[in-house]
Design an enzyme around this catalytic site. Structure first.
Site, mmCIF file in Angstrom:
data_model
loop_
_atom_site.group_PDB
_atom_site.id
_atom_site.type_symbol
_atom_site.label_atom_id
_atom_site.label_comp_id
_atom_site.label_asym_id
_atom_site.label_seq_id
_atom_site.Cartn_x
_atom_site.Cartn_y
_atom_site.Cartn_z
ATOM 1 N N HIS B 69 0.840 -0.598 0.133
ATOM 2 C CA HIS B 69 -0.140 -0.256 0.040
ATOM 3 C C HIS B 69 0.955 1.487 -0.221
ATOM 4 O O HIS B 69 0.724 2.277 -0.896
ATOM 5 C CB HIS B 69 -1.175 0.046 1.387
ATOM 6 C CG HIS B 69 -1.994 0.716 1.268
ATOM 7 N ND1 HIS B 69 -1.198 2.195 2.577
ATOM 8 C CD2 HIS B 69 -2.547 1.687 0.795
ATOM 9 C CE1 HIS B 69 -1.720 3.441 2.341
ATOM 10 N NE2 HIS B 69 -2.732 3.035 1.112
ATOM 11 N N GLU B 72 2.290 1.521 -3.512
ATOM 12 C CA GLU B 72 0.777 2.328 -4.414
ATOM 13 C C GLU B 72 0.879 3.632 -4.620
ATOM 14 O O GLU B 72 0.726 4.474 -5.428
ATOM 15 C CB GLU B 72 -0.247 1.978 -3.929
ATOM 16 C CG GLU B 72 -2.165 2.810 -4.739
ATOM 17 C CD GLU B 72 -3.068 2.441 -3.447
ATOM 18 O OE1 GLU B 72 -3.110 3.705 -3.436
ATOM 19 O OE2 GLU B 72 -2.961 2.305 -2.434
ATOM 20 N N HIS B 73 0.828 4.532 -2.929
ATOM 21 C CA HIS B 73 0.965 6.208 -2.318
ATOM 22 C C HIS B 73 2.768 6.549 -3.442
ATOM 23 O O HIS B 73 2.449 7.262 -4.065
ATOM 24 C CB HIS B 73 1.393 6.314 -1.290
ATOM 25 C CG HIS B 73 -0.407 6.807 -0.131
ATOM 26 N ND1 HIS B 73 -0.587 7.749 -0.050
ATOM 27 C CD2 HIS B 73 -1.399 5.711 -0.115
ATOM 28 C CE1 HIS B 73 -1.884 7.014 0.278
ATOM 29 N NE2 HIS B 73 -2.031 5.943 0.356
ATOM 30 N N GLU B 149 -3.353 7.850 7.274
ATOM 31 C CA GLU B 149 -4.801 7.410 6.934
ATOM 32 C C GLU B 149 -5.101 6.197 7.666
ATOM 33 O O GLU B 149 -5.821 5.640 8.280
ATOM 34 C CB GLU B 149 -3.682 6.757 5.038
ATOM 35 C CG GLU B 149 -4.764 5.690 5.088
ATOM 36 C CD GLU B 149 -5.214 5.123 2.910
ATOM 37 O OE1 GLU B 149 -3.132 5.740 2.675
ATOM 38 O OE2 GLU B 149 -5.482 4.629 2.572
#
Lengths: 437, 447
Positions: B69, B72-73, B149
């Site tokens: 993840h 992904e950022h 997040e």
């Protein structure tokens, strides 16, 4: 900005935004109701969207939450069908009906297959014209609503909205949650529900759109069948209310690792000359997904948050410019400073020619992409009707965005962004942040 | 009204799929191994361009939870040709929107734009598949963003923290027990090197699937894909995805969590369940029916009818099952008890209904009704080709083929009540289950 520079510039020049190609017809039914229609025969179903203006803001005094509870009960039995019988009949038709309510309207979203549309309309008509509101259904659904209200008592986002709305709108319906309170919902009776129904659902406030496999004539018949027996009038609509919160900070203490903030001040009304400039300004400040000023300053440069957004809200009875952001308690003070500084910069310097052009490209290019699917188009069409737009708006809207000049937008920026009027409501245990009064 | 119902069911025997106006599917593979699927919809001049990687959080190295993840950022932080954030800015300057998402089994990047911008999207997406550039400063700031997040999605919500602990208890050996976003203490230590190592190992055309949905022709997509993606070198040595599997379970597990922020106690029961496998989707299809029968509606399902209507001991019930997963999936029930009903009583009522169902089997009329609704949902699905495209994305990243994804609606229509009961008896085994209670601080009496 290397290899792609050429392609990028070329596209700005060459790529005019795609036109939205939907063709809207306004029809009037034999019974005198008007509706907007987009015929789309390629898939054998129709999406029908109804909106009744007023929504939960029409709650009678002391009966907060009545219209919300009533809306949740519309599907719980109608005519000679009890709740289970109604659900079974709907499932047997593979139709979907969704009833929802908010501050400004009560919505009915229906999807019906072409091959059994008449039967689906008959069933939906029973719900809208002959809802039963059985006592056992009221008790069952009331328990669900109360479970939701309990959750909101410990949900930082809900607590922030509630405190902010109270400060901004006081005793006006906008000042409280439309679902009501534990006390008000617990006290509601069956007569209150019947009264809520007659207040909110009437022919004088309905907006209608249909998209899909249906002709103008069929739609005229359909809406007369569906709505012909509704009462002509409902309760008087609410009065406008000014955004009443003053500048400052309100901390709502809550034990949670990340503080949640809601901030804002008054906004701009749709239909005024300031609206489109303000709309573009909001996009540049915080309305856009990744590339707004606030996302750049608060997330990309400083890593203070996962997301920060602003919203130019034009409700039926008030206008505001609102933002939301969350950050760990230790960094909320810094986040507030950054937001204030960006508000000051916008009020003082406005936007650059480049920012304006890039926002125009984005907003005009994104507009036609909204019209993707029968259901979404039907929702856009009722929204346009409620705002008072003509059917031609879909073809002229982009030109209105493109017509905004740099002088005009920066004049509006100086009026719209008022850092001294910003009210922050923070739920959490923010370090170094205290209520200002 | 009730008499009419039977007639409508009879009518539905005639329910036929419309001629293909939208939803036409074409697939092919580029020479470098990149798979391509095109889903046509010519109603609006728009297109969704999505690249799916067969890589997700369940493929992370031990101790590096959240790296899939995090990467992904970081994929938005630029390449040799694109400045940080420039890709999104170009998308927006073209009126489009873009984003990305990470799951246990896949990571996907997408843009939604006018159809005539497809080539530009491919050019940029192909660039970041191979040419990512990360500065240490960008990595450090973005690590703060993913920690925020996590705070927003998980730490600020006791319900999400509870679900995290439940998964960890259900999957004792398989990485599905580790949250996609990562454990906070491991996220804090993720480095630029971790991200680049993961990127170099897994981001390659022969580990990716391009899915284009919208107003395009397959020939057009093929030409553009060959031009933009065709030149990328495939990676050698991508090994098959083999993850640690679950051992047999001999003891039912219980998770009890208390948190003062809990306003409404609830309980969950989860079981391991098989998912769709290539050429063998029947068991999963039966479980889709099982979930609909037991919990698909608060009014007409077994649990809704018994616990919410007849006994009035619950305000909410649900059964859920994710059929599309690389390894074994999860079948779960949720019950939110009514005021004054304890979690113990609610759990007993749940168990009683499950036991009764295992004995009596489904109501056949309701079974046929669900089958008809699933068939009808295929008509509504044509209104959202993006959703149809995602079926291929999820399917192809979880071990299925294009043919499997296309066969799925028929496999669902072929399910029998007997198959549902076989699947139910296999899956609903308390010995391999986890039961969770989420309570306010101080336990049950607080209610």
């Amino acid at each position: 900005m290397k290899r792609f520079a050429a392609a990028f510039l070329f596209l700005i020049v060459a790529a005019l935004p795609a036109r939205s190609e939907i063709d809207i017809t306004e029809i009037t039914s034999p019974g005198g109701l008007t509706a907007w229609l987009v015929q789309e025969p390629s898939i054998p179903f129709v999406a029908l969207e109804l909106r009744f203006r007023g929504g939960a803001s029409l709650d009678a005094p002391g009966k907060r939450g009545a219209i919300n509870l009533m809306t949740a009960l519309i599907e719980e039995g109608a005519g000679d069908l009890d709740a289970r019988g109604f659900a079974e009949a709907r499932e047997a038709l593979a139709a979907s009906f969704r009833f929802s309510v908010g501050d400004d309207s009560l919505s009915v979203s229906a999807r019906m297959l072409s091959e059994n549309r008449e039967a689906a309309v008959d069933l939906l008509r029973e719900a809208l014209v002959n809802p039963r509101f059985d006592d056992d259904a009221i008790e069952r659904v009331r328990r669900q609503v109360i479970a939701n209200l309990r959750n909101r008592e410990n949900d930082p986002d809900a607590l922030a909205s509630a405190a902010f709305d109270r400060l901004a709108y006081g005793d006006h319906p906008y000042g409280s949650y439309y679902g009501g309170t534990l006390e008000s919902v617990t006290a509601l009776t069956r007569p209150d529900i019947l009264d809520a129904f007659s207040r909110a659902i009437a022919r004088d406030r309905v907006y209608i759109a249909a998209v899909g496999d249906i002709s103008a004539e069929e739609l005229g018949t359909l809406i007369d069948d569906l709505l012909g027996d509704l009462p002509d009038e409902g309760a008087p609509l609410p009065e406008p209310v000014a955004f009443g919160a003053t500048g400052g900070v309100t901390v709502v203490p809550f034990d949670t690792p990340q503080s949640v903030a809601r901030f804002g001040h008054s906004g701009v009304k749709v239909g005024t000359p300031e609206f489109f400039p303000a709309f573009i300004l909001n996009d540049i400040m915080g309305g856009r997904g990744f590339n707004s000023r606030l996302m750049a300053e608060v997330r990309e440069k400083r890593g203070l948050t996962y997301g920060i957004r602003t919203y130019l809200i034009d409700s039926d009875y008030s206008e505001s410019l609102i933002g939301t952001v969350s950050t760990v308690n230790a960094r909320m003070a810094e986040t507030i400073e950054v937001v204030r500084a960006e508000w000051e910069r916008m009020a003082r310097d406005g936007v650059s020619e480049e920012e304006l052009e890039s926002a125009k490209l984005y907003l005009t290019g994104a507009y036609p992409l909204r019209f993707d699917g029968n259901g979404p188009i039907a929702r856009i069409l009722v929204g346009m009707q409620m705002q008072g737009y003509p059917t031609s708006y879909v073809k002229t809207r982009n030109a209105q965005i493109e017509a905004v000049t740099l002088d005009e937008i920066n004049r509006v920026a100086a009026e719209l962004f008022r850092p001294e009027d910003l009210r922050f409501v923070i739920v959490g245990s923010p370090e170094g942040v205290e209520s200002s009064e | 009204m009730r008499a009419l119902t039977a007639t409508f069911i009879a009518l539905f025997g005639l329910l036929a799929m419309p001629a293909q106006a939208s939803g036409e599917v074409t697939s092919f593979t580029l020479d470098n191994g990149m798979q391509v699927v095109v889903v046509e919809d010519h109603r609006a001049p728009a297109v969704v361009h999505k690249v799916w990687y067969r890589i997700g959080s369940a493929d992370e190295p031990p101790g590096k939870s959240g790296i899939a993840h995090f990467l992904e950022h970081l994929m938005f932080k630029g390449t040799q040709s694109l400045d940080p954030g420039e890709l999104s800015r170009v998308v927006e300057a073209n009126g489009g929107s873009d984003n990305a998402f990470t799951s246990f089994d896949y990571t996907a990047y997408f843009q939604r734009v006018a159809a005539d911008r497809l080539g530009l999207m491919m050019e940029m997406e192909a660039d970041r598949m191979r040419n990512l550039v990360l500065s240490p400063e960008e990595v450090a700031t973005e690590r703060d963003v993913i920690l925020e997040e996590r705070a927003t999605r998980i730490d600020n919500d006791p319900n999400a923290l509870f679900r995290e602990d439940l998964r960890a208890a259900l999957y004792r050996n398989h990485p599905y027990g580790i949250p996609i976003i990562g454990w906070r203490h491991e996220m804090a230590g993720l480095s630029r090197d971790d991200a680049l190592e993961f990127y170099r190992r897994f981001y390659a055309p022969n580990n990716a699937i391009l899915i284009v949905a919208g107003d395009v022709s397959p020939d057009e997509v093929r030409a553009l894909a060959e031009r933009h993606y065709g030149g990328l070198e495939p990676s050698e040595g991508l090994s098959p995805r083999v993850r640690p599997q679950e051992p047999p379970s001999r003891a039912e597990r219980r998770v009890v969590m208390e948190d003062p922020r809990v306003a409404q106690p609830w309980l969950v029961r989860s079981y391991l369940a098989p998912s769709r496998d290539a050429g063998a989707q029947e068991d999963a299809a039966a479980l889709v029916f099982l979930a609909r029968l037991l919990g698909g509606s608060g009014v007409t399902s077994v649990l809704g009818s018994a616990l919410q209507f007849d006994q009035q001991i619950a305000v909410f019930t649900n059964a859920s099952y994710n059929a599309t997963s690389f390894d074994d999936s999860t079948f779960s029930f949720v019950v939110i008890p009514a005021e004054g009903v304890s979690l113990e009583e609610a759990e007993a009522a749940l168990d009683a209904e499950l036991a009764r169902f295992l004995e009596t089997g489904p109501d056949l009329e309701r079974f046929e009704n669900i089958k008809m609704q699933i068939r009808a949902s295929e008509i509504y699905a044509l209104d959202d080709v993006g959703d149809i495209a995602d079926r291929f994305g999820r399917g192809l990243t979880t071990g299925l083929t294009v043919a499997d994804v296309q066969a799925w609606p028929e496999v669902l229509q072929a399910v029998t009540p007997e198959a549902v009961m076989d699947a139910a008896r296999k899956v609903l085994d308390k010995q391999s289950s986890v039961t969770g209670w989420l309570l306010s601080e101080g336990g049950e009496e607080v209610q």
